[in-house]
Scaffold this motif. Structure first.
Motif, PDB file in Angstrom:
ATOM      1  N   PHE A  25       0.831  -1.217   0.000  1.00  0.00           N
ATOM      2  CA  PHE A  25       0.000   0.000   0.000  1.00  0.00           C
ATOM      3  C   PHE A  25       0.862   1.262   0.000  1.00  0.00           C
ATOM      4  O   PHE A  25       0.501   2.286   0.579  1.00  0.00           O
ATOM      5  N   CYS A  71       9.658  -5.184   9.858  1.00  0.00           N
ATOM      6  CA  CYS A  71       9.421  -3.785   9.499  1.00  0.00           C
ATOM      7  C   CYS A  71      10.749  -3.085   9.201  1.00  0.00           C
ATOM      8  O   CYS A  71      11.670  -3.131   9.998  1.00  0.00           O
ATOM      9  N   PRO A  72      10.843  -2.427   8.044  1.00  0.00           N
ATOM     10  CA  PRO A  72      12.110  -1.807   7.665  1.00  0.00           C
ATOM     11  C   PRO A  72      12.451  -0.554   8.467  1.00  0.00           C
ATOM     12  O   PRO A  72      13.550  -0.023   8.331  1.00  0.00           O
ATOM     13  N   TRP A  99       2.766  -0.340  19.546  1.00  0.00           N
ATOM     14  CA  TRP A  99       3.389  -0.501  18.235  1.00  0.00           C
ATOM     15  C   TRP A  99       2.682   0.351  17.186  1.00  0.00           C
ATOM     16  O   TRP A  99       3.288   1.157  16.490  1.00  0.00           O
ATOM     17  N   LYS A 142       4.150   3.647  15.390  1.00  0.00           N
ATOM     18  CA  LYS A 142       4.436   3.542  13.958  1.00  0.00           C
ATOM     19  C   LYS A 142       3.668   4.576  13.139  1.00  0.00           C
ATOM     20  O   LYS A 142       4.217   5.233  12.263  1.00  0.00           O
ATOM     21  N   GLY A 146       6.009   6.368  10.480  1.00  0.00           N
ATOM     22  CA  GLY A 146       6.990   5.304  10.622  1.00  0.00           C
ATOM     23  C   GLY A 146       6.688   4.137   9.706  1.00  0.00           C
ATOM     24  O   GLY A 146       7.379   3.136   9.720  1.00  0.00           O
ATOM     25  N   CYS A 147       5.632   4.276   8.913  1.00  0.00           N
ATOM     26  CA  CYS A 147       5.229   3.194   8.004  1.00  0.00           C
ATOM     27  C   CYS A 147       5.399   3.661   6.568  1.00  0.00           C
ATOM     28  O   CYS A 147       4.994   4.761   6.213  1.00  0.00           O
ATOM     29  N   VAL A 148       5.994   2.804   5.729  1.00  0.00           N
ATOM     30  CA  VAL A 148       6.162   3.157   4.328  1.00  0.00           C
ATOM     31  C   VAL A 148       5.252   2.331   3.429  1.00  0.00           C
ATOM     32  O   VAL A 148       5.340   2.412   2.203  1.00  0.00           O
ATOM     33  N   GLY A 149       4.408   1.510   4.031  1.00  0.00           N
ATOM     34  CA  GLY A 149       3.433   0.768   3.234  1.00  0.00           C
ATOM     35  C   GLY A 149       3.982  -0.433   2.501  1.00  0.00           C
ATOM     36  O   GLY A 149       3.437  -0.831   1.466  1.00  0.00           O
ATOM     37  N   CYS A 150       5.029  -1.056   3.039  1.00  0.00           N
ATOM     38  CA  CYS A 150       5.638  -2.197   2.343  1.00  0.00           C
ATOM     39  C   CYS A 150       4.817  -3.461   2.508  1.00  0.00           C
ATOM     40  O   CYS A 150       4.979  -4.413   1.740  1.00  0.00           O
ATOM     41  N   GLY A 151       3.977  -3.509   3.543  1.00  0.00           N
ATOM     42  CA  GLY A 151       3.109  -4.666   3.737  1.00  0.00           C
ATOM     43  C   GLY A 151       3.767  -5.885   4.358  1.00  0.00           C
ATOM     44  O   GLY A 151       3.121  -6.921   4.514  1.00  0.00           O
ATOM     45  N   ARG A 152       5.046  -5.790   4.720  1.00  0.00           N
ATOM     46  CA  ARG A 152       5.717  -6.969   5.280  1.00  0.00           C
ATOM     47  C   ARG A 152       5.027  -7.464   6.544  1.00  0.00           C
ATOM     48  O   ARG A 152       4.848  -8.660   6.744  1.00  0.00           O
ATOM     49  N   CYS A 153       4.643  -6.524   7.414  1.00  0.00           N
ATOM     50  CA  CYS A 153       4.058  -6.954   8.691  1.00  0.00           C
ATOM     51  C   CYS A 153       2.737  -7.689   8.461  1.00  0.00           C
ATOM     52  O   CYS A 153       2.333  -8.512   9.277  1.00  0.00           O
ATOM     53  N   LEU A 200      -2.590  -4.172   9.489  1.00  0.00           N
ATOM     54  CA  LEU A 200      -2.727  -2.856  10.113  1.00  0.00           C
ATOM     55  C   LEU A 200      -3.696  -1.935   9.377  1.00  0.00           C
ATOM     56  O   LEU A 200      -4.358  -1.109  10.009  1.00  0.00           O
TER      57      LEU A 200
HETATM   58  S1  SF4 Z   1       3.663  -1.972   6.184  1.00  0.00           S
HETATM   59 FE1  SF4 Z   1       4.218  -2.846   8.193  1.00  0.00          FE
HETATM   60  S2  SF4 Z   1       6.328  -3.597   7.923  1.00  0.00           S
HETATM   61 FE2  SF4 Z   1       5.930  -2.164   6.213  1.00  0.00          FE
HETATM   62  S3  SF4 Z   1       6.642  -0.162   6.935  1.00  0.00           S
HETATM   63 FE3  SF4 Z   1       4.439  -0.283   7.444  1.00  0.00          FE
HETATM   64  S4  SF4 Z   1       4.428  -1.065   9.558  1.00  0.00           S
HETATM   65 FE4  SF4 Z   1       6.469  -1.503   8.765  1.00  0.00          FE
END
Ligand code: SF4
Ligand SMILES: Cc1cc2nc3c(=O)[nH]c(=O)nc-3n(C[C@H](O)[C@H](O)[C@H](O)COP(=O)(O)OP(=O)(O)OC[C@H]3O[C@@H](n4cnc5c(N)ncnc54)[C@H](O)[C@@H]3O)c2cc1C
Ligand code: SF4
Ligand code: FES
Lengths: 305, 389
Positions: free
Chosen positions: B184, B292-293, B344, B348, B360-367, B377
């Motif tokens: 996202f 989370c990066p 958390w 974030k 603190g979130c870049v939207g990578c979706g890893r979590c 999230l």
């Molecule tokens: S999507 Fe999740 S893992 Fe990725 S930057 Fe946001 S909080 Fe961290």
């Protein structure tokens, strides 16, 4: 020659990332300086005051702390904990009063005169010394909460004339738990023409010899204040006590921004990097440990924040 | 070509074999090249020696609580999206020695560890990952600015930062050719288009019989390396192709995170009933913080040798999901899963803005993908937007 596609809106100023991207050089910020235990005094059954002198030269020392600031104290191979500075000697030695509660605090309490303790600091924001002049001071300490207030009280005693009324309320569990008892007695004997200088002591549980007051420390708070807008309050002790005391002072007419309290959180780095001490938007190690009640009042009401 | 810096801002077309030459050119220049590798059943970011180490022909399928590598129908080098690894593994190693102290009788002296940082080149950085690297950089800047006083006043040599600040890593970006279901970045404004910061940005173009890369040169450093490659001029349509690809990837993202005033959003919801709901699902396993990066929390470990003569202090990653993270005498401040998940997410997405001026979130979706129970999230934020039960 064929023309090369150039990116539109591309700025030549675009540079690669500049700055410390790689977290390699953090070692120096965690490096303890060697200090020697030059004196050790038993303060109460489980509490010891250590005097720590820089091992080598004074140039190798940590900066002199302000009242309310703290140091990180390290015991070889055991660990490191945050401890408030409760005094600075004329030769630059630090005094720390430590209660034995676990591995590191016990090792500190047991350290012998002549042994080496690691120190790094001074950290955090101290008491609002600059705002105190000409005001009435209310100082409230619960148990070892007196430690971070001791340096402040010594300053106040030294320049008594700079302040209006001074009320110091000290609470402890039992008479044998009162830290700095002889010093407290000497403050109680101070005579003063400038204004009120009231030092009161209370214990939760008395013993046979106790002739003083019995109860919780908040019971020592004044019933009313003549000029609450001129008052400044400094509180340190268990969080519940501080919350009650601060709310009581607000009812007496003090502004939330004139009430300060000292928070305790787990701390590993002490300079805003490890994240352990976070309290909502604040890093307690860096933005505190002393906060105005105005900043933290609503957060203190949230359970487990 | 008159000088390498003339190339900055240009876009070239190269055949896919040039990727190998680029890796070699970076290695010849003294960089340690790090990029994606298929390790067991996932893509990890490891040292790579040549183009053969890249996960050619592999893609990934991700969703809440799932991640799976799949064979692609083509032989794309960068046909996957993201694995559990992020570049923070290289920028901020899991565990590192801070200092070592030697005992001599009752006395001891601590000596700072001199960590050798190689010159690193990251190959295959995604737009959201570049954004994450910048978030990390900002965190470092802020903490260093705040903590300068004790160090700055000190006059001891032993307490000074080691000389020779490591060179910023050489960043080779890659435009995503598709989004994972967990992505996202578009709603976080961290991708799919790259912000500034990469030296080179690649776009993989695969047609029926052609396998090419478009290479956008963004820095002088990038230009110098590229000047060693057989570059072919690109055409205007190549740039348009990149734009179309970015737009397509952006439009395909179904997950979104939109909070108009994030700090306030969370400060008003500290007692929301939905935290109890998440707590019934969350295992407090800390996976989300590890993948989370941008998560930066750390702890220290004090170790000693058997003779108790040498003590060391190590710094390692920690997580706010661990019970002892907030331990103080008498018990942990955040003893419930409810309070730890709240910490958390609030940090974030909310208080991070107040501390560091960005999300603190870049939207990578890893979590989302790596949560064993599939907590998402973006969905939790939607539930938090509803009135409390
Ligand atoms: S999507 Fe999740 S893992 Fe990725 S930057 Fe946001 S909080 Fe961290
Ligand atoms: C700003 C500040 C000032 C302090 N000033 C003093 C002081 O002047 N005198 C004094 O006796 N104590 C003080 N403390 C509390 C002291 O730091 C703890 O008692 C100590 O950390 C306990 O560690 P331990 O290893 O002995 O106990 P354990 O219970 O074995 O602790 C294990 C770990 O938990 C953490 N921890 C446990 N209790 C606390 C706590 N109360 N606060 C922070 N972290 C904790 C530490 O990281 C410790 O290493 C202060 C704490 C803070 C945050
Ligand atoms: S949200 Fe998911 S990944 Fe994060 S701690 Fe809870 S269960 Fe683990
Ligand atoms: S103690 Fe590490 S951030 Fe405050």
């Amino acid at each position: 020659m064929v023309t090369i596609a150039k990116e539109v809106n591309f700025s030549q100023a675009e540079v690669p990332l500049k700055g410390t991207v790689v977290g390699a050089g953090d070692g120096h910020r965690y490096l303890p300086r060697a200090y020697i235990v030059s004196a050790r005094k038993r303060e109460a059954a489980d509490t010891v005051t250590l005097t720590l002198k820089p091992k080598d030269s004074i140039t190798d020392a940590c900066p002199l702390p302000e009242p309310g600031q703290f140091n990180m104290l390290y015991v070889f191979a055991v660990g490191e904990i945050p401890v408030s500075v409760c005094g600075v000697e004329s030769d630059g030695a630090f005094r720390h009063t430590i209660r034995r509660v676990g591995a590191v605090s016990a090792a500190l309490c047991d350290s012998k005169v002549g042994s080496t303790v690691g120190v790094r600091g001074a950290y955090g924001v101290g008491w609002p010394v600059a705002r105190m002049k000409q005001r009435s001071l209310i100082i409230l300490a619960g148990g070892l909460g007196l430690a971070p207030l001791r340096m402040l009280i010594l300053q106040v005693v030294r320049s008594r004339v700079d302040f209006a009324d001074i009320t110091i309320c000290i609470g402890a569990r039992t008479p044998s738990d009162v830290p700095f008892l002889r010093e407290i007695r000497s403050w109680q004997r101070l005579k003063c023409d400038a204004g009120l200088f009231d030092v009161r002591l209370i214990v939760d549980r008395a013993d046979r010899d106790w002739r003083g007051e019995v109860g919780v420390v908040t019971a020592l708070l004044p019933r009313s204040l003549t000029a609450p807008e001129l008052s400044l309050a400094m509180i340190c002790g268990p969080e519940v006590m501080m919350r009650h005391a601060a709310s009581g002072l607000v009812r007496l007419g003090l502004s939330r921004s004139d009430i300060y309290l000292s928070l305790e959180r787990n701390m590993k780095c002490a300079f805003g990097q490890c994240g352990h001490c976070q309290f909502n938007r604040y890093f307690v190690c860096r933005d505190g440990p002393i906060f105005s009640f105005e900043k933290v009042a609503s957060l203190l009401n949230v359970k487990d924040l | 070509m008159s000088s390498a810096s003339d190339l900055v801002g240009s876009c070239f077309r190269v055949s896919s074999d040039v990727l190998g030459l680029l890796i070699r050119a970076l290695k010849d220049d003294g960089y340690m090249t790090i990029g994606p590798r298929k390790v067991a059943e996932s893509i990890q970011l490891e040292v790579i020696d040549s183009v053969d180490d890249l996960p050619r022909g592999w893609g990934d399928q991700q969703d809440a609580g799932s991640y799976r590598l799949v064979r692609r129908s083509d032989s794309a080098y960068f046909g996957y999206n993201l694995g559990a690894d992020s570049w923070k593994k290289w920028l901020d190693p899991r565990r590192k020695l801070l200092w070592r102290a030697k005992r001599d009788g009752e006395s001891w002296e601590a000596e700072q560890s001199q960590m050798q940082v190689p010159r690193m080149a990251f190959i295959g950085v995604r737009a959201c990952e570049l954004a994450a690297i910048k978030v990390q950089l900002r965190v470092r800047e802020v903490t260093q600015a705040h903590s300068s006083s004790p160090d700055a006043q000190s006059s001891t040599l032993s307490a000074e930062a080691p000389a020779g600040v490591p060179e910023e890593p050489f960043l080779v970006g890659i435009n995503c050719s598709q989004a994972a279901a967990t992505c996202f970045c578009s709603s976080m404004h961290t991708g799919p288009a790259f912000g500034s910061g990469c030296d080179l940005v690649l776009t993989e173009v695969i047609n029926d019989d052609n396998h090419n890369f478009l290479i956008q040169i963004r820095t002088k450093r990038g230009a110098i390396i590229s000047s060693k490659l057989p570059l072919l001029p690109s055409i205007e349509d190549d740039l348009a192709h990149i734009d179309r690809q970015i737009a397509r990837v952006s439009d395909s993202q179904s997950r979104q995170l939109n909070i108009s005033n994030p700090a306030e959003f969370f400060s008003r919801r500290l007692e929301h009933s939905h935290w109890d709901d998440v707590a019934t699902r969350c295992l407090s396993c800390a996976n989300c913080t590890l993948v989370c990066p941008t998560c930066f929390c750390s702890t220290v470990e004090d170790t000693t040798d058997v003779k108790n003569a040498v003590a060391e202090r190590w710094l390692r990653w920690d997580s706010c999901f661990h019970l002892d993270f907030s331990f103080i005498h008498g018990g942990s401040v955040r003893s419930s899963t409810r309070s730890r998940y709240r910490q958390w997410l609030t940090h974030k997405l909310g208080t991070w803005h107040e501390q560091f001026g960005s999300s603190g979130c870049v939207g990578c979706g890893r979590c989302i993908a790596w949560c064993p129970v599939g907590i998402d999230l973006t969905a939790e934020v939607k539930s938090l937007s509803q009135p409390t039960q």
